[in-house]
Each structure stands twice: as structure tokens, then as C-alpha cells.
Motif scaffolding. Structure first.
Motif, PDB file in Angstrom:
ATOM      1  N   ASP A 122       0.844  -1.193   0.000  1.00 53.61           N
ATOM      2  CA  ASP A 122       0.000   0.000   0.000  1.00 53.61           C
ATOM      3  C   ASP A 122       0.880   1.244   0.000  1.00 53.61           C
ATOM      4  O   ASP A 122       1.196   1.805   1.039  1.00 53.61           O
ATOM      5  CB  ASP A 122      -0.917  -0.020   1.227  1.00 53.61           C
ATOM      6  N   TRP A 123       1.303   1.669  -1.182  1.00 50.33           N
ATOM      7  CA  TRP A 123       2.109   2.882  -1.271  1.00 50.33           C
ATOM      8  C   TRP A 123       1.670   3.718  -2.456  1.00 50.33           C
ATOM      9  O   TRP A 123       1.162   3.204  -3.453  1.00 50.33           O
ATOM     10  CB  TRP A 123       3.602   2.558  -1.356  1.00 50.33           C
ATOM     11  N   HIS A 124       1.868   5.029  -2.339  1.00 48.96           N
ATOM     12  CA  HIS A 124       1.422   5.957  -3.372  1.00 48.96           C
ATOM     13  C   HIS A 124       2.451   7.080  -3.533  1.00 48.96           C
ATOM     14  O   HIS A 124       3.530   7.037  -2.942  1.00 48.96           O
ATOM     15  CB  HIS A 124       0.043   6.506  -3.021  1.00 48.96           C
ATOM     16  N   ILE A 125       2.089   8.086  -4.327  1.00 52.58           N
ATOM     17  CA  ILE A 125       3.023   9.152  -4.699  1.00 52.58           C
ATOM     18  C   ILE A 125       2.410  10.503  -4.339  1.00 52.58           C
ATOM     19  O   ILE A 125       1.223  10.739  -4.596  1.00 52.58           O
ATOM     20  CB  ILE A 125       3.342   9.103  -6.207  1.00 52.58           C
ATOM     21  N   ALA A 126       3.210  11.381  -3.756  1.00 54.16           N
ATOM     22  CA  ALA A 126       2.788  12.749  -3.449  1.00 54.16           C
ATOM     23  C   ALA A 126       3.654  13.725  -4.242  1.00 54.16           C
ATOM     24  O   ALA A 126       4.752  13.382  -4.687  1.00 54.16           O
ATOM     25  CB  ALA A 126       2.911  13.022  -1.955  1.00 54.16           C
ATOM     26  N   ILE A 127       3.162  14.936  -4.400  1.00 50.53           N
ATOM     27  CA  ILE A 127       3.895  15.987  -5.108  1.00 50.53           C
ATOM     28  C   ILE A 127       3.961  17.221  -4.215  1.00 50.53           C
ATOM     29  O   ILE A 127       2.944  17.676  -3.682  1.00 50.53           O
ATOM     30  CB  ILE A 127       3.211  16.365  -6.439  1.00 50.53           C
ATOM     31  N   ARG A 128       5.157  17.749  -4.072  1.00 51.59           N
ATOM     32  CA  ARG A 128       5.345  18.979  -3.302  1.00 51.59           C
ATOM     33  C   ARG A 128       5.832  20.088  -4.224  1.00 51.59           C
ATOM     34  O   ARG A 128       6.751  19.905  -5.001  1.00 51.59           O
ATOM     35  CB  ARG A 128       6.376  18.764  -2.188  1.00 51.59           C
TER      36      ARG A 128
END
Length: 509
Positions: free
Chosen positions: A97-103
Motif C-alpha cells: 500500500d504505497w502511493h506518490i505525493a507531489i510537493r
């Protein structure tokens, strides 16, 4: 015993001496997405939790809500590396269960720009702010902060219509619309964007403007993080004129009188298009034991004592505050809201009436009383903002190609209400304060409906994660955003693998 032999023989220390390290970004990390980035040649752009720079970067987020801890942070240096990062992560083993974030700038109250279970793509190196005199376009990177953008563009004697708080990042601000001091003449910040450079989920880098990928260009103007990663904003520039700027603090006993003047100002905005007015309520027991009301009064052409503020200027300040001539860069640098605390927020719009303004003021005072009783007055600071939203803003946006915000659907002048509170104690108190705030927003919405003053817009940049700003844009705009997302991201990867922020796939048509 074996370790003792290694230490005594010097073999262990000699291995360290020649550069072997458990933190090496060239060696496998054990996290499939981080290993995929290394295999794609981005090892030198990765921060791992074992490195001091990782902690420094996490701590640089504005609110404690956002200071989560991803498996690793990747910091691409250009659009090509953004594309490589995206395709590597999307091609990695999806087990678990992993995903991607954007900063971009990191100025968010939480839930949109960082992640615990996954990888954060940090756009800090995409912080350019350049100017092309022939096209009169300023090219601005998503990872830049507005005070730095203004300072860089001032060298060319131009500015762009960006954020008022200098610590706010470019990317999130423009994708959500962007409230500026220049609303009366230029509309939302996104209305000044003539071209977007954007990386799509298939790794291609495209431009979106009124001639090329024009449907995507329109969707990006307020459509949030739903289509790809924008790596450059080409914005129409304006002359770098000095502002007439005044920040006031006023006794709370004048709140209703000021609110009345605010309503009059909003209803007559077309007479004062170079003026900008923000009304705020605040309670900070470390400064004063009672709430205060204040205003930010700006004339974008540097006119002192604009007639738009004549009534307001007759109300006495707690401490006299003269108008000053400042650059936009100076105003932004001096208008940073301090972070490092737990943040709560909510927003809505309602009709521009004196009765609704008075109701909202009374609700602020009740909210303060409730928080004092629950967590102690020294443990929180409120900041409730009121901003004019006359229908003319929608007319300006239409003339500049339109946007997705849906404010052009409004038929009456409105007020943009934004509630914010800083919690200095812990996460439990934050949740308590947020629950009180959500109840207050629901009550204010219900009351506005009961008096015929409800309006639809939930402004994306100020919304709590439980709100539905995209759904407030109107059925036609919602369906348009869905069609554009389907065209440019047919596998819905931005909806599923980049789940943070407000996603159009979760909005009912």
C-alpha cells in the motif's frame, strides 16, 4: 565474535574509509519505488530517511500536518527528470500500500503534498523565475515561493499576479485558482497563465495554451492536481509598480461597522478596481486577551488614500498604521504566516450581506469561547478572513479565456469566508478544533440558505480535506474536467497513484 575480529583487524573501518555507506543512494534501499528511481539514474536526487537532509526537508513543511515521512524524497532538477521520476515510480512494483505525493512550495495544512506510505516528488529545484521582454511572459517554476519570484522578476522591473503570503509556493496556488491583490483588474492568478509545461503520466512533456492542448490549458486553470505535473507556468507580466499598502489592527467593538463598510466596498468594486481589501478576525492571547479585527488595504497603482477606503479609514486603529509604498516583493516577504504548528481550515462563500457578515463574526467569537474552554486560550490562534468576490471577477476571467472555478456562474456578489486556526499543543487538540470548525462552517452554510444567501463555491486553495471544491464548480465544469482527465490520463493513474488533493474522479457528475 566475527564483528570483533573485523574491528580488530581494521577491515571494517577500511570499508567505511573507501566510501561504503548504508545511506548510499546507489545501493538498494529495500523500498521498490525508491529502488526504481535509483535504477532510472536518479540516485543522486534522492533523500533517504538515514540522511540529515531528509529530516531538514521534512521539517521545512509549513504545517505540522504535512510533516509526514515518505520512504524517500526525489528532487528532480528539470522537466525531463520529473518525467523520469514519474515513469519510474509508475512502473515500479505496486505490491503493498504505497502511493506518490507531489510537493511544490510545501505551504499546505496537510493532505495534499506529502505522504507516509510512499514517495514524495519534491519540485524545490524547479524554482526559476525568468522574463522574456519580447513576449512579455514570465516563466515561473512550481517549486518557487512567491517572495522569491517577485524579487527575481523585479530585476526586470515586472511582476506577476501571484500570492500575497511570500512563503506560499507557485504550483498549488495557481492550480487552485489564486487570490491576489490584482483581482479587480486581472482576475484570479490562474487567469494570467498563458502556457503550462506539463508532464503527463505516460512521461511525455507537452505545452498547454489557447492553441495547443487548449482543453488541458482551460482545465488546469483551477482544476487542481488531476492531469499531470506542471513544470513551468508562463504568465503575463505587469509593470512593477509600487503598492500603496496598509495593515491595520482595530478594536473588536468596531467589527460590525467594518463589516458594513466591507459589504459596501464589495458592492461597489467596479468603482475601485485597483483596490484590494481583506478583512480578518483574530484571537491571539499572547498579544491581547480579546479578539481583534483588522484590514489589509492595498492600491495596486500606489495611490495613497484611495476613495475606496474612505469610510474604513475613519475607524480608529489600536495603533495608527499609515499607508506605505512597498513593492510586491516587500509586501509578500513581510506577510508570511508563521508555521510549525498544527493547522485547521475550512472555507465557503455566501452572499455579500451585512446580516451574514454579522453572523460570521458572532460565530468566530463563539468558536474562540469554545476553544478557550477546551484547550486553553494560550494554545491557539485564530485567523478568519473575509475577501470580496463580486460577480465582476467572473467577467474578468471570461475575457481572459475562462477558468474552471465556476465563479462565473454566480449571479450575486459574494464573500469568500475562510476560517483558520493554529493549534500549538498536539494532534488530538487539532482534531477537536477541526471538528468545531467543520460544525461552524456547516451551521454558517445552513444559516445562509435559510436567509437566501447561500452560494456554491468552495474555494480549493482554502478547503479542508473533507470538503468538495471541485464539485462546487457546477455540473458542466465537473464533466469537462472529467473528460480532459480521461483524455490525458486514460489509465487514471493520476487519480489512483497520486491520490492526494482533490480528485475529479471522486466527484459525482
Amino acid at each position: 565474535m566475527f564483528l570483533q575480529l573485523l574491528l580488530s583487524s581494521g577491515l571494517f573501518m577500511s570499508e567505511l574509509a573507501i566510501g561504503t555507506s548504508f545511506n548510499s543512494t546507489q545501493a538498494p534501499t529495500g523500498f521498490p519505488p525508491c529502488d526504481a528511481l535509483i535504477q532510472a539514474g536518479l540516485g543522486k536526487s534522492i533523500l533517504l530517511p538515514t540522511e540529515p537532509s531528509y529530516a531538514d526537508r521534512v521539517d521545512s513543511y509549513w504545517s505540522l500536518n504535512s510533516r509526514q515521512h515518505p520512504f524517500c524524497i526525489v528532487q528532480p532538477r528539470n522537466a525531463k527528470e520529473v518525467a523520469t521520476s514519474m515513469t519510474a515510480l509508475l512502473g515500479a512494483d505496486k505490491a503493498g500500500d504505497w502511493h506518490i505525493a507531489i510537493r511544490s512550495g510545501g505551504h499546505n495544512s496537510g493532505g495534499a503534498n506529502n505522504i507516509d506510505n510512499g514517495v514524495t516528488i519534491d519540485l524545490m529545484h524547479l524554482d526559476q523565475a525568468t522574463y522574456d521582454k519580447e513576449t512579455n511572459l514570465a516563466s515561473v517554476g512550481p517549486g518557487a515561493k512567491w517572495m522569491d519570484v517577485y524579487a527575481k522578476l523585479a530585476k526586470h522591473d515586472v511582476l506577476v499576479t501571484g500570492g500575497r503570503d511570500g512563503d506560499v509556493g507557485v504550483g498549488g496556488f495557481l492550480l487552485g485558482g489564486g487570490s491576489t491583490f490584482f483581482m479587480g483588474t486581472e482576475g484570479f492568478g490562474c487567469d494570467a497563465v498563458k502556457n503550462y509545461e506539463i508532464v503527463l503520466t505516460n512521461g511525455t512533456i507537452v505545452n498547454a495554451n489557447d492553441k495547443e492542448n487548449s482543453d488541458l490549458w482551460l482545465a488546469l486553470k483551477g482544476g487542481g492536481s488531476n492531469f499531470g505535473i506542471v513544470t513551468r507556468y508562463d504568465m503575463e507580466a505587469l509593470p512593477n509598480t509600487k503598492l500603496s499598502y496598509k495593515l491595520r489592527s482595530i478594536n473588536i467593538t468596531h467589527a460590525v461597522q467594518i463589516a458594513s463598510n466591507f459589504v459596501d466596498f464589495t458592492d461597489n468594486y467596479e468603482k475601485f478596481t485597483n483596490d484590494a481589501l481583506v478583512l480578518y478576525l483574530t484571537h491571539n492571547a499572547t498579544i491581547i486577551k480579546e479578539s481583534m479585527v483588522g484590514t489589509i488595504q492595498v492600491n495596486t497603482q500606489g495611490k495613497i488614500n484611495s476613495t475606496g477606503f474612505a469610510k474604513l479609514d475613519k475607524i480608529p486603529d489600536i495603533k495608527p498604521a499609515p499607508y506605505e509604498h512597498v513593492t510586491l516583493a516587500e509586501a509578500a516577504a513581510g506577510s508570511q504566516v508563521a508555521g510549525g504548528v498544527w493547522m485547521c481550515e475550512a472555507t465557503l462563500t455566501f452572499s455579500n450581506t451585512k446580516g451574514l457578515m454579522k453572523k460570521a463574526i458572532n460565530m468566530h467569537e463563539q468558536y474562540v469561547k469554545d476553544l478557550k474552554k477546551a484547550i486553553g486560550e494560550e494554545n491557539f490562534t485564530t485567523m478568519f478572513f473575509f475577501q470580496p468576490m463580486p460577480t465582476m471577477f467572473g467577467d474578468i476571467s471570461k475575457k481572459r479565456g475562462g477558468n474552471m472555478i465556476g465563479f462565473d456562474l454566480e449571479e450575486k456578489n459574494s464573500v469568500l469566508w475562510t476560517a483558520g486556526v493554529e493549534i500549538k499543543t498536539n494532534q488530538q487538540d487539532r482534531i477537536y478544533a477541526q471538528s468545531l470548525m467543520n460544525k461552524m462552517a456547516a451551521d454558517l452554510k445552513s444559516y445562509s440558505k435559510s436567509v437566501g444567501g447561500a452560494t456554491d463555491l468552495v474555494y480549493l486553495n482554502y478547503a479542508d480535506t473533507t470538503q468538495d471544491p471541485l464539485g462546487s464548480y457546477g455540473a458542466n465544469n465537473v464533466n469537462y474536467l472529467k473528460r480532459v482527465a480521461e483524455r490525458y490520463d486514460p489509465e487514471e493513474l493520476f487519480q489512483t497513484r497520486f491520490p492526494l488533493g482533490f480528485k475529479i474522479s471522486s466527484v459525482d457528475s
